[in-house]
Design a protein around this motif. Sequence first.
Motif, mmCIF file in Angstrom:
data_model
loop_
_atom_site.group_PDB
_atom_site.id
_atom_site.type_symbol
_atom_site.label_atom_id
_atom_site.label_comp_id
_atom_site.label_asym_id
_atom_site.label_seq_id
_atom_site.Cartn_x
_atom_site.Cartn_y
_atom_site.Cartn_z
ATOM 1 N N ASP A 35 -0.237 7.411 2.635
ATOM 2 C CA ASP A 35 0.356 8.167 1.528
ATOM 3 C C ASP A 35 1.755 7.652 1.199
ATOM 4 O O ASP A 35 2.092 7.480 0.022
ATOM 5 C CB ASP A 35 0.391 9.656 1.866
ATOM 6 N N LEU A 36 2.563 7.390 2.209
ATOM 7 C CA LEU A 36 3.923 6.898 1.962
ATOM 8 C C LEU A 36 3.908 5.495 1.370
ATOM 9 O O LEU A 36 4.704 5.183 0.478
ATOM 10 C CB LEU A 36 4.737 6.936 3.255
ATOM 11 N N ILE A 37 2.987 4.642 1.826
ATOM 12 C CA ILE A 37 2.856 3.300 1.257
ATOM 13 C C ILE A 37 2.448 3.403 -0.209
ATOM 14 O O ILE A 37 3.016 2.722 -1.072
ATOM 15 C CB ILE A 37 1.843 2.454 2.057
ATOM 16 N N ARG A 38 1.485 4.259 -0.499
ATOM 17 C CA ARG A 38 1.018 4.445 -1.882
ATOM 18 C C ARG A 38 2.179 4.932 -2.772
ATOM 19 O O ARG A 38 2.373 4.420 -3.878
ATOM 20 C CB ARG A 38 -0.142 5.442 -1.918
ATOM 21 N N GLN A 39 2.960 5.879 -2.277
ATOM 22 C CA GLN A 39 4.098 6.390 -3.043
ATOM 23 C C GLN A 39 5.109 5.277 -3.319
ATOM 24 O O GLN A 39 5.597 5.140 -4.443
ATOM 25 C CB GLN A 39 4.794 7.521 -2.287
ATOM 26 N N ALA A 40 5.420 4.501 -2.282
ATOM 27 C CA ALA A 40 6.405 3.431 -2.440
ATOM 28 C C ALA A 40 5.912 2.393 -3.446
ATOM 29 O O ALA A 40 6.675 1.942 -4.305
ATOM 30 C CB ALA A 40 6.694 2.771 -1.092
ATOM 31 N N LEU A 41 4.643 2.030 -3.365
ATOM 32 C CA LEU A 41 4.089 1.058 -4.314
ATOM 33 C C LEU A 41 4.109 1.604 -5.737
ATOM 34 O O LEU A 41 4.451 0.877 -6.681
ATOM 35 C CB LEU A 41 2.667 0.674 -3.911
ATOM 36 N N LEU A 66 -1.286 -3.270 4.181
ATOM 37 C CA LEU A 66 -2.139 -3.205 2.994
ATOM 38 C C LEU A 66 -3.524 -3.756 3.312
ATOM 39 O O LEU A 66 -4.536 -3.201 2.865
ATOM 40 C CB LEU A 66 -1.498 -3.982 1.835
ATOM 41 N N ARG A 67 -3.568 -4.826 4.073
ATOM 42 C CA ARG A 67 -4.876 -5.380 4.490
ATOM 43 C C ARG A 67 -5.585 -4.418 5.435
ATOM 44 O O ARG A 67 -6.789 -4.191 5.313
ATOM 45 C CB ARG A 67 -4.678 -6.731 5.184
ATOM 46 N N LYS A 68 -4.841 -3.888 6.394
ATOM 47 C CA LYS A 68 -5.415 -2.963 7.379
ATOM 48 C C LYS A 68 -6.090 -1.780 6.695
ATOM 49 O O LYS A 68 -7.198 -1.387 7.057
ATOM 50 C CB LYS A 68 -4.302 -2.454 8.327
#
Length: 73
Positions: A35-41, A66-68
């Motif tokens: 969720d935090l990665i998605r928000q940052a992107l 992102l690959r994981k």
Amino acid sequence: EVDLTGVFDSVPASLTHLPEQGIDLKEYLNILEIDLIRQALNECNGVVAHAAKRLNMRRTTLVEKLRKYEFQR
């Protein structure tokens, strides 16, 4: 003993409360990380280098995550 005073001051209380029935910590942390990665992107218009900076991590580390998590770009 490790002094964690102030370390979690910026974390909302709802995230630090352990549910009575318990929790699958690994799954919870994966969901939180995704969720935090998605928000940052989203905030950085998909620019990985900027999202990595926002998440205070190296760009290569974010690319690995992102690959994981099989993020679609």
